[in-house]
Design a protein around this motif. Structure first.
Motif, short mmCIF file in Angstrom:
data_model
loop_
_atom_site.label_atom_id
_atom_site.label_comp_id
_atom_site.label_asym_id
_atom_site.label_seq_id
_atom_site.Cartn_x
_atom_site.Cartn_y
_atom_site.Cartn_z
N ASN A 108 6.41 42.83 -45.91
CA ASN A 108 5.11 42.38 -46.43
C ASN A 108 5.05 42.48 -47.95
N LEU A 109 5.59 43.57 -48.47
CA LEU A 109 5.52 43.77 -49.93
C LEU A 109 6.37 42.71 -50.65
N ILE A 110 7.56 42.44 -50.14
CA ILE A 110 8.42 41.43 -50.77
C ILE A 110 7.72 40.07 -50.72
N CYS A 111 7.20 39.74 -49.53
CA CYS A 111 6.64 38.42 -49.34
C CYS A 111 5.35 38.23 -50.16
N ASN A 112 4.46 39.22 -50.12
CA ASN A 112 3.21 39.07 -50.86
C ASN A 112 3.43 39.17 -52.36
N GLY A 113 4.45 39.94 -52.77
CA GLY A 113 4.80 40.00 -54.20
C GLY A 113 5.29 38.63 -54.67
N LEU A 114 6.15 38.02 -53.86
CA LEU A 114 6.67 36.68 -54.20
C LEU A 114 5.55 35.66 -54.26
N LEU A 115 4.66 35.74 -53.27
CA LEU A 115 3.55 34.78 -53.21
C LEU A 115 2.70 34.88 -54.47
N LEU A 116 2.41 36.10 -54.90
CA LEU A 116 1.59 36.28 -56.10
C LEU A 116 2.33 35.74 -57.33
N LEU A 117 3.61 36.08 -57.44
CA LEU A 117 4.38 35.64 -58.61
C LEU A 117 4.50 34.12 -58.68
N LEU A 118 4.61 33.50 -57.51
CA LEU A 118 4.81 32.04 -57.49
C LEU A 118 3.51 31.26 -57.57
N SER A 119 2.38 31.94 -57.30
CA SER A 119 1.15 31.18 -57.22
C SER A 119 0.16 31.48 -58.34
N ASP A 120 0.39 32.55 -59.09
CA ASP A 120 -0.59 32.97 -60.09
C ASP A 120 -0.01 32.77 -61.48
N GLU A 121 -0.71 32.00 -62.28
CA GLU A 121 -0.08 31.65 -63.57
C GLU A 121 0.02 32.83 -64.52
N ARG A 122 -0.74 33.92 -64.26
CA ARG A 122 -0.57 35.12 -65.10
C ARG A 122 0.86 35.64 -65.03
N PHE A 123 1.56 35.32 -63.93
CA PHE A 123 2.90 35.85 -63.74
C PHE A 123 3.99 34.82 -63.97
N ALA A 124 3.65 33.69 -64.57
CA ALA A 124 4.63 32.62 -64.71
C ALA A 124 5.89 33.10 -65.43
N GLY A 125 5.76 34.02 -66.39
CA GLY A 125 6.91 34.53 -67.16
C GLY A 125 7.92 35.24 -66.30
N ALA A 126 7.50 35.76 -65.14
CA ALA A 126 8.42 36.51 -64.30
C ALA A 126 9.53 35.63 -63.77
N LEU A 127 9.27 34.32 -63.73
CA LEU A 127 10.30 33.42 -63.23
C LEU A 127 11.50 33.43 -64.17
N ALA A 128 11.29 33.88 -65.41
CA ALA A 128 12.42 34.01 -66.32
C ALA A 128 13.03 35.41 -66.20
N GLY A 129 12.63 36.16 -65.21
CA GLY A 129 13.28 37.45 -64.95
C GLY A 129 12.59 38.64 -65.57
N GLY A 130 11.31 38.58 -65.87
CA GLY A 130 10.60 39.71 -66.50
C GLY A 130 10.35 40.83 -65.50
N THR A 131 11.12 41.93 -65.63
CA THR A 131 11.03 43.03 -64.66
C THR A 131 9.65 43.67 -64.68
N MET A 132 9.09 43.82 -65.91
CA MET A 132 7.76 44.44 -66.02
C MET A 132 6.74 43.65 -65.21
N LEU A 133 6.86 42.33 -65.31
CA LEU A 133 5.90 41.48 -64.60
C LEU A 133 6.05 41.62 -63.10
N ILE A 134 7.28 41.77 -62.63
CA ILE A 134 7.48 41.95 -61.19
C ILE A 134 6.82 43.26 -60.76
N GLU A 135 7.01 44.32 -61.56
CA GLU A 135 6.39 45.60 -61.20
C GLU A 135 4.87 45.51 -61.23
#
Ligand code: HEM
Length: 406
Positions: free
Chosen positions: A281-308
């Motif tokens: 659940n944590l992996i899936c919901n984390g991915l969903l948030l990162l892929l759907s929320d533009e506040r986290f768009a930078g994480a797609l470039a590998g931003g570890t802080m943003l993933i945390e």
């Protein structure tokens, strides 16, 4: 803070529960129309099963809050429980083992046959001789074997296991150009990682993954899956007793608490059981948030802080175990005007408690959520669990940088 009182006088509740605590927020004035007060005895306000709850759990929690910090609900057809929706009350119960037991043999309605053994929630809730269902000394002995074993995990080795498992899965669906990231990635990855953590040799690993997948798949026969799992684990333990290795099975066997083979099987099952579903659940919901929320768009470039940050947000807003941490009052107890009958399950809504309107709204960097629970049964694996989720997400976004939601 909650104020439990023992209904049958003599023994006072835990000391920690007597002083008022401003963190609990203001008490509504008597007759306040926004607070309907406790439900009449025996009445169940809402059910936590069925499509209405599933479609909008937050709306159910909001309605329940109108009745105070705890509300009587139906967990599944014919299974009454008390649901705790307040952060502070949840904390008090989680930290009150003198008043609340984790041992399902206290579950009155199961013991007297009111709830039949074939009720679908019984396999999840029934007593098993593991850390999760134990109290006091017995809990301490089992928990120390588990937490000392987890402490021996080398974080670099864990990262390698996760990366290797992630690569294997991405290689399977990557070329297709599309994937169901819940089924094909988030659900399978923890099983592959556990396989390596427990030092499963290739001849047993297929069997273990098959048994675990069947156990978590409601379409499979869970009794058969249990038999296959126990059989595989007994084989694994025999192998590791003969030839120990640098793995969790061997460390559990070597622990000074000298667990028997049966105890070892039960602790491995709880480790894997407690770890797999919430991890997915944590992996899936984390991915969903990162892929759907533009506040986290930078994480797609590998931003570890943003993933945390994204994982922390999920742990607050949408905790992987939404309603869990079942406790059984050892005697009738009244908490904030709500009667909790002896032996009737009290379920902590980690989702509702984390989103208690009395909490401050700024949660960035604040890790005081209850997603890992609190008190003696708090998750002993939160550090490795965070690493598994973060590396799984990082690896996927690294390998497939143009990933998009379909
Ligand atoms: C995102 C992942 C995870 C979440 C959100 C999570 C959450 C929790 C929660 C809320 C509890 C308390 C349960 C209760 O009191 O009934 C718990 C207990 C436990 N968790 Fe985790 N967990 C996660 C991952 C893991 C993993 C990966 C493992 C094993 C490697 C693990 C092992 C355990 C064990 C053994 C307990 C029982 C501890 C005890 O009773 O003393 N968990 N976990």
């Amino acid at each position: 803070m909650t104020s439990p009182t023992r209904d049958s006088a003599s023994t006072p509740g835990p000391d920690s529960a007597t002083a008022p605590d401003p963190a609990a927020g203001p008490t509504p004035p008597p007759g306040c129309p926004a607070h309907s007060g406790p439900a009449p005895a025996g009445e169940r306000l809402e059910s936590l099963h069925g499509p209405e709850f599933a479609a909008d759990p937050a709306a159910t929690y909001a309605r329940l809050r109108e009745h105070g910090h705890i509300a009587p609900v139906e967990l599944s057809p014919g299974v009454p429980v008390s649901l705790v929706t307040s952060y502070q009350t949840a904390l008090d119960i989680l930290r009150g083992p003198e008043t609340y037991s984790k041992d399902a043999r206290h579950w009155q309605a199961l013991a007297d046959g009111t709830i039949p053994l074939d009720n679908p929630v019984v396999p999840m809730m029934m007593y098993r001789p593991n850390a999760l269902c134990s109290d006091g000394e017995a809990h301490h002995r089992l928990r120390s074997a588990i937490s000392d074993t987890l402490d021996r995990l080398d974080i670099h080795a864990l990262r390698r296991y996760v990366e290797r498992s992630a690569d294997f899965l991405i290689d399977l669906f990557g070329p297709k150009g599309e994937a169901d990231l819940l089924k094909e990635y988030s659900a399978r990855l923890p099983l592959l990682v556990f396989n390596q953590l427990f030092g499963c040799p290739p001849e047993l690993s297929d069997k273990l993954v098959r048994a675990l997948s069947a156990l978590f798949d409601i379409t499979e026969d869970s009794e058969q899956a249990n038999v296959l799992l126990a059989e595989t684990l007994f084989e694994l333990i025999a192998l590791k007793r003969a030839t120990p290795g640098p793995d969790m099975t061997s460390w559990l066997i070597a622990h000074p608490s000298e667990l028997t083979d049966e105890e070892l099987v039960h602790q491995i099952v709880v480790l894997v059981g407690a770890g797999t579903q919430p991890q997915q659940n944590l992996i899936c919901n984390g991915l969903l948030l990162l892929l759907s929320d533009e506040r986290f768009a930078g994480a797609l470039a590998g931003g570890t802080m943003l993933i945390e940050d994204a994982l922390n947000e999920v742990l607050w807003k949408d905790p992987p175990l939404a309603n869990f941490c079942i406790h059984y009052p050892r005697h009738d107890v009244t908490v904030d005007g709500h009667k909790l009958p002896k032996g009737e399950p009290v379920v902590i809504s980690l989702a509702a408690a984390n989103n208690d309107p009395y909490l401050l709204s700024n949660r960035r960097g604040n890790r005081a959520h209850l997603a890992w629970s609190a008190g003696p049964h708090t998750c002993p694996a939160k550090d490795p669990a965070q690493v598994i989720a973060a590396v799984a997400i990082e690896k996927l976004l690294d390998r497939l940088p143009d990933l998009e939601l379909a």
